[in-house]
Design a protein around this motif. Structure first.
Motif, PDB file in Angstrom:
ATOM      1  N   GLY A 810       5.113 -99.576   2.270  1.00 11.87           N
ATOM      2  CA  GLY A 810       5.366-100.770   1.473  1.00 11.87           C
ATOM      3  C   GLY A 810       5.668-100.462   0.018  1.00 11.87           C
ATOM      4  O   GLY A 810       6.379-101.223  -0.650  1.00 11.87           O
ATOM      5  N   ASP A 811       5.134 -99.336  -0.482  1.00 13.20           N
ATOM      6  CA  ASP A 811       5.397 -98.931  -1.857  1.00 13.20           C
ATOM      7  C   ASP A 811       6.690 -98.134  -2.003  1.00 13.20           C
ATOM      8  O   ASP A 811       7.008 -97.656  -3.107  1.00 13.20           O
ATOM      9  CB  ASP A 811       4.218 -98.091  -2.386  1.00 13.20           C
ATOM     10  CG  ASP A 811       2.959 -98.934  -2.555  1.00 13.20           C
ATOM     11  OD1 ASP A 811       3.107-100.168  -2.680  1.00 13.20           O
ATOM     12  OD2 ASP A 811       1.857 -98.362  -2.544  1.00 13.20           O
ATOM     13  N   GLY A 812       7.416 -97.944  -0.876  1.00 14.96           N
ATOM     14  CA  GLY A 812       8.694 -97.242  -0.954  1.00 14.96           C
ATOM     15  C   GLY A 812       8.625 -95.765  -0.697  1.00 14.96           C
ATOM     16  O   GLY A 812       9.523 -95.026  -1.129  1.00 14.96           O
ATOM     17  N   ALA A 813       7.595 -95.290  -0.007  1.00  3.90           N
ATOM     18  CA  ALA A 813       7.510 -93.861   0.312  1.00  3.90           C
ATOM     19  C   ALA A 813       8.650 -93.472   1.258  1.00  3.90           C
ATOM     20  O   ALA A 813       9.109 -94.277   2.075  1.00  3.90           O
ATOM     21  CB  ALA A 813       6.165 -93.545   0.962  1.00  3.90           C
ATOM     22  N   ALA A 814       9.100 -92.234   1.124  1.00  2.00           N
ATOM     23  CA  ALA A 814      10.183 -91.744   1.977  1.00  2.00           C
ATOM     24  C   ALA A 814       9.694 -91.566   3.406  1.00  2.00           C
ATOM     25  O   ALA A 814       8.517 -91.271   3.663  1.00  2.00           O
ATOM     26  CB  ALA A 814      10.703 -90.416   1.434  1.00  2.00           C
ATOM     27  N   LEU A 815      10.630 -91.742   4.343  1.00  2.00           N
ATOM     28  CA  LEU A 815      10.341 -91.562   5.767  1.00  2.00           C
ATOM     29  C   LEU A 815      11.246 -90.451   6.296  1.00  2.00           C
ATOM     30  O   LEU A 815      12.255 -90.699   6.949  1.00  2.00           O
ATOM     31  CB  LEU A 815      10.594 -92.872   6.525  1.00  2.00           C
ATOM     32  CG  LEU A 815       9.691 -94.049   6.129  1.00  2.00           C
ATOM     33  CD1 LEU A 815      10.223 -95.346   6.677  1.00  2.00           C
ATOM     34  CD2 LEU A 815       8.266 -93.801   6.615  1.00  2.00           C
ATOM     35  N   PRO A 816      10.891 -89.195   6.000  1.00  2.00           N
ATOM     36  CA  PRO A 816      11.793 -88.085   6.338  1.00  2.00           C
ATOM     37  C   PRO A 816      11.799 -87.776   7.822  1.00  2.00           C
ATOM     38  O   PRO A 816      10.840 -88.049   8.544  1.00  2.00           O
ATOM     39  CB  PRO A 816      11.203 -86.915   5.536  1.00  2.00           C
ATOM     40  CG  PRO A 816       9.742 -87.236   5.454  1.00  2.00           C
ATOM     41  CD  PRO A 816       9.648 -88.729   5.348  1.00  2.00           C
ATOM     42  N   ALA A 817      12.901 -87.192   8.269  1.00  2.00           N
ATOM     43  CA  ALA A 817      12.986 -86.660   9.622  1.00  2.00           C
ATOM     44  C   ALA A 817      12.392 -85.266   9.617  1.00  2.00           C
ATOM     45  O   ALA A 817      12.849 -84.382   8.889  1.00  2.00           O
ATOM     46  CB  ALA A 817      14.444 -86.626  10.079  1.00  2.00           C
ATOM     47  N   LEU A 818      11.353 -85.065  10.415  1.00  2.00           N
ATOM     48  CA  LEU A 818      10.652 -83.778  10.382  1.00  2.00           C
ATOM     49  C   LEU A 818      11.389 -82.706  11.168  1.00  2.00           C
ATOM     50  O   LEU A 818      11.472 -81.560  10.757  1.00  2.00           O
ATOM     51  CB  LEU A 818       9.231 -83.951  10.924  1.00  2.00           C
ATOM     52  CG  LEU A 818       8.344 -84.947  10.153  1.00  2.00           C
ATOM     53  CD1 LEU A 818       6.958 -85.004  10.763  1.00  2.00           C
ATOM     54  CD2 LEU A 818       8.271 -84.567   8.679  1.00  2.00           C
ATOM     55  N   GLY A 819      11.904 -83.077  12.354  1.00  2.67           N
ATOM     56  CA  GLY A 819      12.658 -82.101  13.145  1.00  2.67           C
ATOM     57  C   GLY A 819      11.826 -80.954  13.624  1.00  2.67           C
ATOM     58  O   GLY A 819      12.292 -79.816  13.666  1.00  2.67           O
ATOM     59  N   GLU A 820      10.577 -81.221  14.017  1.00  2.00           N
ATOM     60  CA  GLU A 820       9.676 -80.138  14.435  1.00  2.00           C
ATOM     61  C   GLU A 820       9.064 -80.477  15.791  1.00  2.00           C
ATOM     62  O   GLU A 820       8.821 -81.637  16.115  1.00  2.00           O
ATOM     63  CB  GLU A 820       8.556 -79.956  13.407  1.00  2.00           C
ATOM     64  CG  GLU A 820       9.046 -79.581  12.016  1.00  2.00           C
ATOM     65  CD  GLU A 820       7.918 -79.568  11.003  1.00  2.00           C
ATOM     66  OE1 GLU A 820       6.789 -79.915  11.388  1.00  2.00           O
ATOM     67  OE2 GLU A 820       8.176 -79.233   9.836  1.00  2.00           O
ATOM     68  N   GLY A 821       8.809 -79.425  16.558  1.00  2.00           N
ATOM     69  CA  GLY A 821       8.055 -79.575  17.791  1.00  2.00           C
ATOM     70  C   GLY A 821       8.877 -80.140  18.941  1.00  2.00           C
ATOM     71  O   GLY A 821      10.071 -80.418  18.847  1.00  2.00           O
ATOM     72  N   ARG A 822       8.174 -80.350  20.069  1.00  2.00           N
ATOM     73  CA  ARG A 822       8.810 -80.824  21.298  1.00  2.00           C
ATOM     74  C   ARG A 822       9.221 -82.281  21.207  1.00  2.00           C
ATOM     75  O   ARG A 822       9.993 -82.765  22.042  1.00  2.00           O
ATOM     76  CB  ARG A 822       7.861 -80.633  22.478  1.00  2.00           C
ATOM     77  CG  ARG A 822       7.553 -79.191  22.800  1.00  2.00           C
ATOM     78  CD  ARG A 822       6.624 -79.047  24.000  1.00  2.00           C
ATOM     79  NE  ARG A 822       7.226 -79.589  25.205  1.00  2.00           N
ATOM     80  CZ  ARG A 822       6.829 -80.706  25.809  1.00  2.00           C
ATOM     81  NH1 ARG A 822       5.858 -81.445  25.274  1.00  2.00           N
ATOM     82  NH2 ARG A 822       7.410 -81.120  26.909  1.00  2.00           N
ATOM     83  N   VAL A 823       8.716 -82.996  20.203  1.00  2.00           N
ATOM     84  CA  VAL A 823       9.039 -84.407  20.097  1.00  2.00           C
ATOM     85  C   VAL A 823      10.543 -84.616  19.945  1.00  2.00           C
ATOM     86  O   VAL A 823      11.090 -85.632  20.384  1.00  2.00           O
ATOM     87  CB  VAL A 823       8.266 -85.041  18.928  1.00  2.00           C
ATOM     88  CG1 VAL A 823       8.709 -84.448  17.604  1.00  2.00           C
ATOM     89  CG2 VAL A 823       8.453 -86.550  18.909  1.00  2.00           C
TER      90      VAL A 823
END
Length: 839
Positions: A810-823
């Motif tokens: 809600g405060d505008g934090a970034a939502l980065p793509a991690l690109g890690e693991g089996r997910v």
């Protein structure tokens, strides 16, 4: 030598031959207007006319013909109702009727195509025999066609051979007009330009006009030109190299270029690449009519009308039928995918009256039902025409080159339907499956050739038709052992003895023709020879024996890669880091928060933007389907057990089996696809019942199943559906979540309490500080409990983490793509984050 000079040289050799023909006619006192020059294939007629005009610019010119063109010019022939007419659509029906008359009605679908093939091959020999001599030829042939087929196991092969021969003998042929006595009076001279193979009909005409006929070799064997050979890694590499070779020749001013059609699939790849470069191309081979878009339109409509049609098939038809409302079709597709309805028969009954397609589904069923009753062929054709008109597809076919070819091949136009009505085959009664098979076979056998440009740069043609044509260069792809054998396999089912007795070309004759065509192609001024080391499946391939002999003889050399390299500046995609404070998520589930913990970008795409992946309709049953089925079975079983308690033993087993059978029927799971899971059901059932008995011995009793719970947590509402809740005599509740995964995976989930989201989230929904929680791992042989002893502490940490994370978003934090693991391996948002293109 430049391209113009090369072209003139090729034209000049043919012009020199025409000059020789002119001298021959003068020496015989034959008038050119009363002379026919027979050429081996139709494309050479125009080239021969041009060459004659160069060699003899003044005066009359002879007629340049092939046997088929000459036959058509004499006119006046109509095949009889039961004649072999070389129209696959009609001949297939005639073949089925002949098989029925022979007592082979049960095998007619299997044998009709083979019968047509055998009859067409025999027809070439029968048509070359003068009608008066056919009875004597037939007497010898009847013994030959069944030679070696006396064994009972070959009874069907023998029957097909006999019927094919009698059919070919009973038919009349348009070429009989070339075997009449009045032909002698019409001609002063017949000049036969010989190709690579003799033609029985031409040999017969020459024999009848012995004193007026003369044969000349079309071309001699030229010396090898400038030959370059290229070894490719696979089909795609070979197609690219071949297309590049063609482009290099055109850039050098060498046109037209001959492109040999040795491999149909490979040729289509090369053709597509050249078309993308704007190359003007003439295709003398064409491709199967069944592969055109017009044929796909028609077949899709037919397949959608089958009673066992899948939902995907019906949707495919609707998307290609402009008469149906596109919005209603999209709403129907969404409803089908949401409900997972694979089969249309069950889908139309289970969809319910949804507003967007309330009228669409009944209209579809009415159209489909209209084509599911057996009827005569003429009525089938009328019904198919009405179906295409109702779907708005008929106007798409009319006026389109391929569409007109489809309508002509099946006789769907009005004049075609009139012809079917006048033929006995038009009354052939069949069901939808038989009619669809007939349409498919007719389109598969027909060939479609697109309109040719006036000034082509590339000509696609068979290897043997390069003879005497003025090509400046040749590109020969597909020169591997599979597509270019030195000794081709003779066509048809005939044995060596049968081929010899019936006068078919022997393997030695076919090999000699193949080698002659190969030498002719290598005689081009510039020739590129290509083959590949392996096929599309990875199986190794050797170059053709013809190529190996060429290399041993020292002809040509390895060519450089003709593809031009061009620099491409790297332009990596930056890793996305969106901020979306304006996209709140008012309701949060366990899976949604799990997405946020695994990859913030995944949460952004799937939860905040609300994007979702469409489920496949025609997918096989997998372990996920089995898990959903098992959850439903255990839910219904425990509810029934709570309503009417039963002691451990056979009664519980019978109840569980009955619930499983009922759920299988309700879910509409195909018995054959569900077999791998149903085969393991007895062991799973016994293991679960044994676990349940020990579970109840600990004082825990079933309380509720599939219960939906909601609780407000600050600005967000937590929501979830808990598989099962048990309780003991003191009221202590235990959250149970079923798992069908490997037992070790379940154990790994509880090793780090703060890393496992699911049980902690369910605990937050119940708001109980004395709560217990466990995974129940339902395996094929035994069921085990994997409890999370620190579920309350994990719940408190989870709630604190959720409040913190949601506040940060809600405060505008970034939502980065991690690109890690089996997910990332199974992430529906992978195409959005572009992970495969990051720096």
């Amino acid at each position: 030598m430049d391209a113009i000079a090369q072209n003139h040289q090729a034209q000049g050799s043919l012009a020199a031959l025409m000059g020789h023909v002119a001298q021959l006619l003068r020496g015989r006192g034959a008038h050119p207007a009363r002379t026919v020059v027979l050429v081996p294939y139709a494309q050479l007629m125009g080239q021969a006319r041009k060459a004659w005009a160069c060699a003899v610019p003044d005066g009359f010119a002879p007629r340049f013909e092939t046997t088929m063109n000459w036959t058509r010019s004499r006119g006046g022939f109509l095949p009889g109702p039961q004649d072999l007419c070389f129209d696959t659509a009609r001949d297939l029906l005639t073949a089925q009727g002949l098989l029925e008359q022979a007592g082979l009605a049960a095998q007619r679908e299997l044998l009709a195509g083979r019968l047509v093939e055998a009859a067409c091959q025999l027809a070439g020999r029968v048509a070359a025999v003068p009608p008066a001599q056919r009875p004597a030829w037939a007497h010898r042939a009847r013994g030959a066609v069944v030679a070696g087929l006396e064994a009972p196991a070959l009874a069907l092969e023998a029957a097909v051979a006999r019927i094919a021969l009698e059919w070919a003998l009973a038919s009349s042929y348009a070429t009989d007009a070339l075997l009449t006595d009045d032909l002698d009076a019409e001609l002063d001279c017949l000049v036969v330009l010989e190709g690579f193979q003799a033609e029985p009909l031409v040999d017969q005409i020459r024999a009848r006009l012995a004193h007026k006929a003369v044969a000349l070799p079309l071309m001699g064997t030229p010396p090898a030109g400038q030959v370059a050979w290229h070894e490719a890694q696979g089909p795609e590499d070979e197609a690219e190299r071949a297309a590049a070779c063609v482009l290099r020749h055109l850039e050098a001013g060498r046109a037209p270029v001959a492109l040999a059609a040795t491999d149909r699939a490979l040729t289509r790849r090369i053709r597509a690449m050249l078309g993308a470069q704007g190359v003007r191309l003439r295709d003398e081979t064409g491709w199967k009519l069944s592969t055109t878009r017009a044929a796909a339109h028609l077949m899709t409509a037919l397949q959608a009308c089958a009673w066992q049609a899948s939902s995907d098939t019906v949707l495919d038809w609707l998307k290609h039928a402009p008469a149906f409302d596109a919005g209603a079709v999209r709403a129907l597709e969404k409803a089908l995918r949401d409900a997972g309805l694979r089969d249309w028969a069950s889908a139309s009954a289970r969809l319910g009256p949804l507003p967007r397609h309330a009228t669409l589904v009944p209209a579809l069923d009415l159209l489909r039902e209209g084509l599911q009753r057996p009827r005569a062929l003429v009525h089938w054709l009328q019904g198919l025409r009405e179906l295409l008109q109702a779907g708005g597809q008929w106007p798409l076919l009319q006026g389109d080159a391929a569409g007109d070819a489809v309508l002509a091949a099946l006789g769907l136009a009005e004049d075609g339907q009139a012809l079917w009505a006048s033929l006995p085959q038009g009354g052939c009664r069949m069901g939808l499956a038989d009619f669809s098979a007939w349409v498919r076979d007719a389109l598969e056998a027909a060939s479609f050739k697109p309109r040719h440009p006036r000034d082509e740069q590339v000509v696609v043609l068979p290897l043997e038709q390069m003879l005497a044509q003025p090509f400046a260069a040749a590109v020969l792809p597909g020169c591997d052992e599979a597509n270019l054998p030195a000794s081709p396999e003779p066509p048809g089912p005939w044995t060596t003895a049968q081929r010899e007795a019936l006068g078919f070309d022997s393997r030695a004759t076919l090999e000699a023709a193949q080698r002659a065509a190969w030498q002719q192609a290598l005689g081009m001024a510039h020739c590129d020879v290509l083959w590949r080391r392996g096929d599309a499946a990875g199986e190794p391939l050797l170059p053709s024996a013809l190529v190996q002999q060429m290399q041993l003889a020292g002809l040509g050399q390895a060519g450089a890669d003709p593809r031009a390299l061009r620099p491409v500046a790297p332009c990596p995609t930056p890793r996305p880091q969106p901020r979306a404070p304006q996209l709140p998520v008012p309701v949060l589930s366990a899976s949604a928060y799990e997405d946020l913990r695994r990859c913030p970008y995944r949460f952004f795409a799937l939860r905040q933007l609300g994007l979702r992946e469409s489920d496949e309709l025609d997918a096989d049953i997998d372990k996920r389907d089995f898990g959903n089925w098992l959850h439903a079975v255990l839910r219904d079983f425990h509810r029934a057990l709570a309503a009417g308690p039963l002691p451990p033993g056979p009664a519980r087993q019978a109840l569980l089996d009955a619930v499983a059978e009922a759920q299988t029927r309700e879910a509409g799971l195909p018995e054959d696809e569900f077999l791998p899971f149903s085969a393991g059901w007895p062991g799973l059932r016994d293991g679960y019942l044994a676990w349940l008995e020990s579970h109840e011995a600990q004082g825990l009793q079933f309380s509720q199943a599939e219960s939906e719970a909601r609780v407000q947590l600050g600005p967000v509402q937590l929501m979830g559906r808990i598989d099962r809740v048990d309780s003991d005599a003191a009221g202590l509740r235990m959250v149970v979540d079923y798992k069908t995964e490997n037992l070790q995976v379940s154990r790994d989930r509880v090793k780090a309490p703060t890393e496992d989201t699911q049980l902690a989230f369910y605990a937050a929904l119940l708001e109980d500080d004395t709560l217990r929680a466990a995974y129940v791992n339902v395996g094929e042989r035994e069921t085990r409990t994997v409890e999370q002893p620190e579920v309350v502490a994990a719940r408190d940490a989870l709630v604190e983490g959720m409040l913190h994370d949601l506040a940060a978003i809600g405060d505008g934090a970034a939502l980065p793509a991690l690109g890690e693991g089996r997910v990332c391996d199974f992430c529906a948002a992978r195409g959005l984050c572009r992970k495969d293109f990051w720096a």
